[in-house]
Design an enzyme around this catalytic site. Structure first.
Site, mmCIF file in Angstrom:
data_model
loop_
_atom_site.group_PDB
_atom_site.id
_atom_site.type_symbol
_atom_site.label_atom_id
_atom_site.label_comp_id
_atom_site.label_asym_id
_atom_site.label_seq_id
_atom_site.Cartn_x
_atom_site.Cartn_y
_atom_site.Cartn_z
ATOM 1 N N THR A 241 -16.327 -21.624 1.908
ATOM 2 C CA THR A 241 -15.688 -21.523 3.203
ATOM 3 C C THR A 241 -14.368 -21.733 3.244
ATOM 4 O O THR A 241 -13.654 -21.158 4.163
ATOM 5 C CB THR A 241 -16.321 -22.781 4.020
ATOM 6 O OG1 THR A 241 -17.914 -22.483 4.151
ATOM 7 C CG2 THR A 241 -15.860 -22.912 5.518
ATOM 8 N N ASN B 137 -26.578 -13.325 1.623
ATOM 9 C CA ASN B 137 -27.052 -14.736 1.156
ATOM 10 C C ASN B 137 -28.407 -14.547 1.719
ATOM 11 O O ASN B 137 -29.474 -15.412 0.879
ATOM 12 C CB ASN B 137 -26.348 -15.873 1.671
ATOM 13 C CG ASN B 137 -25.896 -15.704 2.979
ATOM 14 O OD1 ASN B 137 -25.419 -14.646 3.550
ATOM 15 N ND2 ASN B 137 -25.922 -16.668 3.777
ATOM 16 N N GLN C 61 -22.688 -15.300 -3.408
ATOM 17 C CA GLN C 61 -24.000 -14.964 -4.033
ATOM 18 C C GLN C 61 -24.174 -13.972 -5.186
ATOM 19 O O GLN C 61 -25.229 -13.648 -5.535
ATOM 20 C CB GLN C 61 -25.002 -14.528 -2.784
ATOM 21 C CG GLN C 61 -24.877 -15.384 -1.620
ATOM 22 C CD GLN C 61 -25.784 -16.515 -1.994
ATOM 23 O OE1 GLN C 61 -26.382 -16.729 -2.925
ATOM 24 N NE2 GLN C 61 -25.497 -17.668 -1.215
ATOM 25 N N SER D 56 -18.222 -20.083 -5.077
ATOM 26 C CA SER D 56 -18.310 -21.510 -5.101
ATOM 27 C C SER D 56 -19.245 -21.926 -6.032
ATOM 28 O O SER D 56 -20.261 -21.323 -6.567
ATOM 29 C CB SER D 56 -18.927 -21.542 -3.768
ATOM 30 O OG SER D 56 -19.107 -22.969 -3.180
ATOM 31 N N ALA D 57 -18.936 -23.055 -6.708
ATOM 32 C CA ALA D 57 -19.481 -23.625 -7.906
ATOM 33 C C ALA D 57 -21.005 -24.161 -7.487
ATOM 34 O O ALA D 57 -21.885 -23.983 -8.367
ATOM 35 C CB ALA D 57 -18.876 -24.763 -8.498
ATOM 36 N N HIS D 58 -21.255 -24.595 -6.490
ATOM 37 C CA HIS D 58 -22.587 -25.167 -6.343
ATOM 38 C C HIS D 58 -23.754 -23.994 -6.044
ATOM 39 O O HIS D 58 -24.661 -24.514 -5.959
ATOM 40 C CB HIS D 58 -22.602 -26.244 -5.025
ATOM 41 C CG HIS D 58 -22.292 -25.642 -3.757
ATOM 42 N ND1 HIS D 58 -23.421 -25.360 -3.189
ATOM 43 C CD2 HIS D 58 -21.252 -24.981 -3.002
ATOM 44 C CE1 HIS D 58 -23.058 -24.491 -1.722
ATOM 45 N NE2 HIS D 58 -21.845 -24.400 -1.869
ATOM 46 N N THR E 278 -4.353 -33.310 -4.517
ATOM 47 C CA THR E 278 -4.639 -33.618 -5.871
ATOM 48 C C THR E 278 -5.847 -32.908 -6.469
ATOM 49 O O THR E 278 -6.825 -32.752 -5.914
ATOM 50 C CB THR E 278 -4.947 -35.104 -5.874
ATOM 51 O OG1 THR E 278 -3.999 -35.592 -5.545
ATOM 52 C CG2 THR E 278 -5.561 -35.619 -7.258
ATOM 53 N N CYS F 32 -26.875 -23.247 7.303
ATOM 54 C CA CYS F 32 -25.792 -23.405 8.011
ATOM 55 C C CYS F 32 -25.943 -23.097 9.522
ATOM 56 O O CYS F 32 -25.512 -23.420 10.265
ATOM 57 C CB CYS F 32 -24.470 -22.455 7.597
ATOM 58 S SG CYS F 32 -24.457 -22.065 6.031
HETATM 59 N N1 7TS Z 1 -20.425 -17.264 1.684
HETATM 60 C C1 7TS Z 1 -21.795 -17.030 1.446
HETATM 61 C C2 7TS Z 1 -22.290 -15.667 1.090
HETATM 62 C C3 7TS Z 1 -22.783 -18.131 1.301
HETATM 63 O O1 7TS Z 1 -23.982 -17.751 1.014
HETATM 64 C C4 7TS Z 1 -22.335 -19.264 1.552
HETATM 65 C C5 7TS Z 1 -23.054 -20.260 1.578
HETATM 66 C C6 7TS Z 1 -20.798 -19.558 1.807
HETATM 67 C C7 7TS Z 1 -20.052 -18.332 1.761
HETATM 68 C C8 7TS Z 1 -20.215 -20.810 1.883
HETATM 69 O O2 7TS Z 1 -20.335 -21.576 0.881
HETATM 70 P P1 7TS Z 1 -19.577 -23.106 0.502
HETATM 71 O O3 7TS Z 1 -19.287 -23.152 -0.726
HETATM 72 O O4 7TS Z 1 -18.546 -23.141 1.626
HETATM 73 O O5 7TS Z 1 -20.913 -23.956 0.805
HETATM 74 N N2 7TS Z 1 -24.526 -20.048 2.003
HETATM 75 C C9 7TS Z 1 -25.489 -20.786 2.582
HETATM 76 C C10 7TS Z 1 -26.806 -20.422 2.707
HETATM 77 O O6 7TS Z 1 -27.178 -19.224 2.675
HETATM 78 N N3 7TS Z 1 -27.560 -21.281 3.364
HETATM 79 O O7 7TS Z 1 -26.984 -22.582 3.113
HETATM 80 C C11 7TS Z 1 -25.420 -22.215 2.704
#
Ligand code: 7TS
Length: 405
Positions: free
Chosen positions: A72, A154, A182, A202-204, A240, A327
């Site tokens: 984000t 996503n 994704q 994004s790592a998670h 940091t 979200c």
């Molecule tokens: N971009 C895409 C395509 C995503 O799927 C998500 C998170 C983000 C950006 C944001 O990533 P973050 O690192 O800021 O969390 N997508 C979702 C989802 O599909 N359901 O929950 C979060």
């Protein structure tokens, strides 16, 4: 049994990643910018992690990868900084994006439209849920500063033709940003093969920790920082460094991209098994051609079964899934991607996203098939609307045939 099928929202951190991160919370906790040993002790692991991330996305040495707190942040950074670099005082005023981007792109675009007078084109998607490169081309004007298009969606897992889109942007001389959240860790991503100026990830989403994202910047192009401060990350992103997070991201991307084809083949085998089984239920539709989808994702729509009801039944069976983006799950609008593809409002309320990971097992897949089928039977039996719907080609396996209206 407990089954987690919401891996597009977030993933469990791989225990091997946790192991590599662990010492950097208590043994080697120093600030990498400190000159004493407590700080410098973190450097080798950080260097290794940075290398792992460069390799993981196929970046070159002259490119830059800046760690952020999440995708984000990376998405906000690109859009707002391209505005201040090229639009605020320059002659450009236009961004091209799509209707199906993540809210971190769409809301930032809305902000730029409302507060900064930027013109934004939100490209509609075709019935497969993607945008073709020739469509992108036809909307680029000489005032376009940026094209921002996700690599994979996503909700549906549908993969956008990134190479063709990047060729079009190169030909038109327009910067291309892609939200690679994704795609990275799920499909081959080699940024150096394409003319992608920026990529967020994004790592998670690939079994790394939360709280760490990144922005890839081709040829280390200048981009006004989003966070000004103590000049960390070469002054590009102050604050940091999240040392354990970055180390975790490095390990996670290496694990995800090593033997990726083998890992993904076994994930898609399970996904396909679930998909085939659920498509034998009458009046079910899957969005998008399987061959062009990320291997772990399935967006299925079940006529007469509200997504929220299904979510409840699955949750009672200890299965975690989603009706769409977490979200956006607090507002009870239909699945936005299904609406964009042309589904009617009723059908858009029936979308269920199942997203697997390399930790999903065959037993879990079998359990999901059974629980899902039971849920459909229960919910259809009590549905006031489903009785009125005439089943079409009952029992046949078919992919989605949704059309624009
Ligand atoms: N971009 C895409 C395509 C995503 O799927 C998500 C998170 C983000 C950006 C944001 O990533 P973050 O690192 O800021 O969390 N997508 C979702 C989802 O599909 N359901 O929950 C979060």
């Amino acid at each position: 049994m407990q089954v987690y099928l919401d891996n597009n929202a977030t993933t469990q951190v791989d225990p091997k990643v946790v192991e590599v991160m662990q010492p950097y919370f208590h043994e080697m906790f120093g600030n990498p910018n400190s000159l004493h040993k407590f700080g410098t002790k973190t450097h080798p692991a950080l260097r290794r992690a940075i290398d792992q991330v460069y390799t993981g996305i196929g970046a070159n040495d002259n490119d830059d990868i800046v760690f952020t707190s999440c995708a984000t942040e990376s998405n906000n950074w690109v859009l707002k900084s391209v505005w201040s670099d090229l639009m605020q005082h320059g002659d450009k005023n236009h961004i091209v994006t799509t209707e199906v981007e993540h809210p971190s792109i769409l809301s930032t675009c809305k902000y730029l439209e409302e507060e900064c007078g930027v013109k934004v084109t939100y490209l509609p998607v075709n019935e497969q849920g993607i945008v073709e490169a020739h469509t992108v081309k036809s909307f680029i004007t000489d005032r376009t500063a940026l094209v921002s298009i996700m690599w994979a969606n996503n909700e549906t897992g549908m993969i956008f033709p990134m190479k063709e889109i990047s060729d079009v942007c190169k030909e038109k001389g327009v910067l291309l940003h892609t939200d690679g959240v994704q795609a990275v860790g799920k499909i081959p991503v080699k940024v150096s093969d394409m003319d992608i100026a920026f990529m967020s990830f994004s790592a998670h989403k690939f079994h790394g920790p939360k709280g760490v994202g990144a922005l890839y910047i081709k040829n280390s192009r200048k981009l006004t920082p989003l966070l000004h401060g103590g000049d960390q990350m070469g002054g590009r992103r102050s604050g940091t460094l999240n040392v354990p997070g970055i180390i975790g991201m490095g390990e996670a991307i290496e694990l995800a991209t090593t033997d990726m084809e083998i890992k993904m083949a076994s994930i898609s085998k399970l996904r396909n098994k679930i998909e085939d089984a659920l498509l034998t239920i009458e009046d079910t539709f899957v969005v998008g051609n399987r061959a062009n989808r990320t291997p772990n994702t399935l967006l299925i729509s079940v006529r007469g079964v509200e997504g929220e009801g299904m979510l409840w039944d699955l949750n009672n069976a200890m299965i975690g899934a989603s009706t769409g983006s977490a979200c956006a799950s607090e507002d009870l609008e239909g699945n936005t991607v299904m609406l964009a593809i042309g589904a009617d409002n009723e059908l858009a309320h029936t979308g269920m996203r199942l997203s697997l990971s390399r930790f999903t097992t065959e037993e879990e897949a079998d359990f999901v098939i059974k629980s899902f089928t039971d849920g459909v039977n229960r919910l259809r039996a009590i549905s006031s609307s489903y009785a009125k719907v005439q089943p079409t080609k009952g029992g046949e396996v078919r992919e989605c045939e949704l059309h624009h209206h």
